[in-house]
Structure formats: structure tokens, C-alpha cells
Design an enzyme around this catalytic site. Sequence first.
Site, PDB file in Angstrom:
ATOM      1  N   GLY A  43       0.794  -1.236   0.000  1.00  0.00           N
ATOM      2  CA  GLY A  43       0.000   0.000   0.000  1.00  0.00           C
ATOM      3  C   GLY A  43       0.822   1.280   0.000  1.00  0.00           C
ATOM      4  CG  ASP A  99      -1.467   1.805   3.009  1.00  0.00           C
ATOM      5  OD1 ASP A  99      -1.265   1.471   4.201  1.00  0.00           O
ATOM      6  OD2 ASP A  99      -2.071   1.076   2.204  1.00  0.00           O
ATOM      7  CG  ASP A 102      -8.833   0.676   9.347  1.00  0.00           C
ATOM      8  OD1 ASP A 102      -9.603   1.421   9.979  1.00  0.00           O
ATOM      9  OD2 ASP A 102      -9.232  -0.322   8.719  1.00  0.00           O
ATOM     10  CE  LYS A 130      -9.934   3.695   6.730  1.00  0.00           C
ATOM     11  NZ  LYS A 130     -10.589   2.412   6.457  1.00  0.00           N
ATOM     12  CG  PHE A 151     -12.400   0.375   2.193  1.00  0.00           C
ATOM     13  CD1 PHE A 151     -11.772  -0.337   3.205  1.00  0.00           C
ATOM     14  CD2 PHE A 151     -11.962   0.198   0.890  1.00  0.00           C
ATOM     15  CE1 PHE A 151     -10.725  -1.217   2.933  1.00  0.00           C
ATOM     16  CE2 PHE A 151     -10.919  -0.678   0.599  1.00  0.00           C
ATOM     17  CZ  PHE A 151     -10.310  -1.388   1.631  1.00  0.00           C
ATOM     18  CB  VAL A 152      -9.834   5.779   1.078  1.00  0.00           C
ATOM     19  CG1 VAL A 152     -10.799   6.743   1.743  1.00  0.00           C
ATOM     20  CG2 VAL A 152      -8.744   5.360   2.059  1.00  0.00           C
ATOM     21  CG  ASP A 158      -5.465  -3.479  -1.929  1.00  0.00           C
ATOM     22  OD1 ASP A 158      -4.995  -3.006  -0.879  1.00  0.00           O
ATOM     23  OD2 ASP A 158      -5.908  -4.638  -2.017  1.00  0.00           O
ATOM     24  NE  ARG A 164      -1.939  -3.211  -4.219  1.00  0.00           N
ATOM     25  CZ  ARG A 164      -2.045  -3.320  -2.900  1.00  0.00           C
ATOM     26  NH1 ARG A 164      -1.952  -2.246  -2.149  1.00  0.00           N
ATOM     27  NH2 ARG A 164      -2.265  -4.481  -2.336  1.00  0.00           N
TER      28      ARG A 164
END
Length: 180
Positions: A43, A99, A102, A130, A151-152, A158, A164
Site C-alpha cells: 500500500g 499508507d 486503520d 482514520k 474505505f478509501v 487497494d 492501486r
Amino acid sequence: MRGDLERVLFDEPAIHRRLDDIAAQISNDYRELDLTVIAVLHGSLMFVADLLRRIPLPLKLDCLSVASYHGKAQSSGEVVFKQIALPDVGGRDVLILDDILDSGHTLAAVRETLETAKPHSIRVCVLLSKKKQRAREVDTDYVGFEIEDEFVVGYGLDFRERYRNLPYIGVLRKELLEEG
Ligand code: IMP
Ligand code: MG
């Protein structure tokens, strides 16, 4: 792929402007140190490539490959390291790049694992964080953007290995998350 997004959160110029700021901070903070960047794949690929080219220091780069999602949108909590040898970070000033923060499972596990090699220092840099209650608390030293708990995808992030290569970051349409 653009049609699969509910909306774009950060376009390319916005991402690059933010990278300029973070790179300047990191360059300043690590001026006198032995910087070793540990990139958490996959990521962080775009983020790492764009950020490191803005840092004019004699740094080392190593990568860790971990998985915790197994194709779902929620963390399973189980973090699997996919390589046999871990980077040798003994005595080094380590900056972990990922990346997104979460649940916290991934970065907490990466940090704990690297600490066993007795680095001189460890800091954490994430492009996205987040805003939510985390399963595991993780201290971050550099954060690109704080986002809502959605969810991004894009710019390295991805969903089931897709999206990606989008050059921007956006929120995936909810119905796509729920499919199969
Ligand atoms: P955590 O272990 O739950 O903190 O999640 C960390 C990893 O899950 C990240 O490195 C991402 O690969 C993935 N992840 C978490 N949230 C998202 C998201 O919104 N989009 C895409 N990947 C995500
Ligand atoms: Mg992922």
C-alpha cells in the site's frame, strides 16, 4: 475505475503539496541521524516513491511485506509477515512508512517486531489516519491527512488488489464493498 468511487478525497496536486510539507519536516528532524526507512508494502509504494524523492538525506530503504486483510474491508487482527529475514535496523533511526492507519494492528505489529532488533529510535509516518477508536493504539509522528472512517482506494491503496494505480485517493462506493 473513477466510476467506482463515491467521491475523490485528495487529488494529485493536494497529495503532492502535503508530501512537500512532510518531507521538509522529516528532512529537518533526521539531519543528524542515520535514517533507515522501512516501507510497509504494498500500500505504501506510491507514497514512499514520491516522499523519499523529496528528502535529500543519505537514507537507507528497506521493505516489509505484511498482510492482515485477506480480501476483506475489515482487519482480521492477524498480521502475517511475508518474508523470512527482517531488515537489520540495530542502532539505526527507523522511520516506518505506511499508507493508512486503520485498526492499528499492522503498525503495532510492525513496530513491535522492529523493536526486537534494538534500533536507536523508531518513528511512524502514515499518509492517512482514520479518525476512529483503534483496536491497538499506535503513536504517529507524521500524518499526511486525517480522514473519516470510510474505505478509501487509490495512490497505492487497494480493494482486493485493484485501484492501486489511481493517481488520486477516493472513497469506494459502498455497494462494491458489500459485493461477494
Ligand atoms: P490496520 O492494521 O487495520 O491499521 O490496517 C492497515 C492496513 O490495512 C493498511 O496498511 C492497508 O493496507 C489496509 N487498509 C486499512 N484501511 C484501508 C482502506 O480504507 N482502504 C484500503 N486499505 C486499507
Ligand atoms: Mg491493502
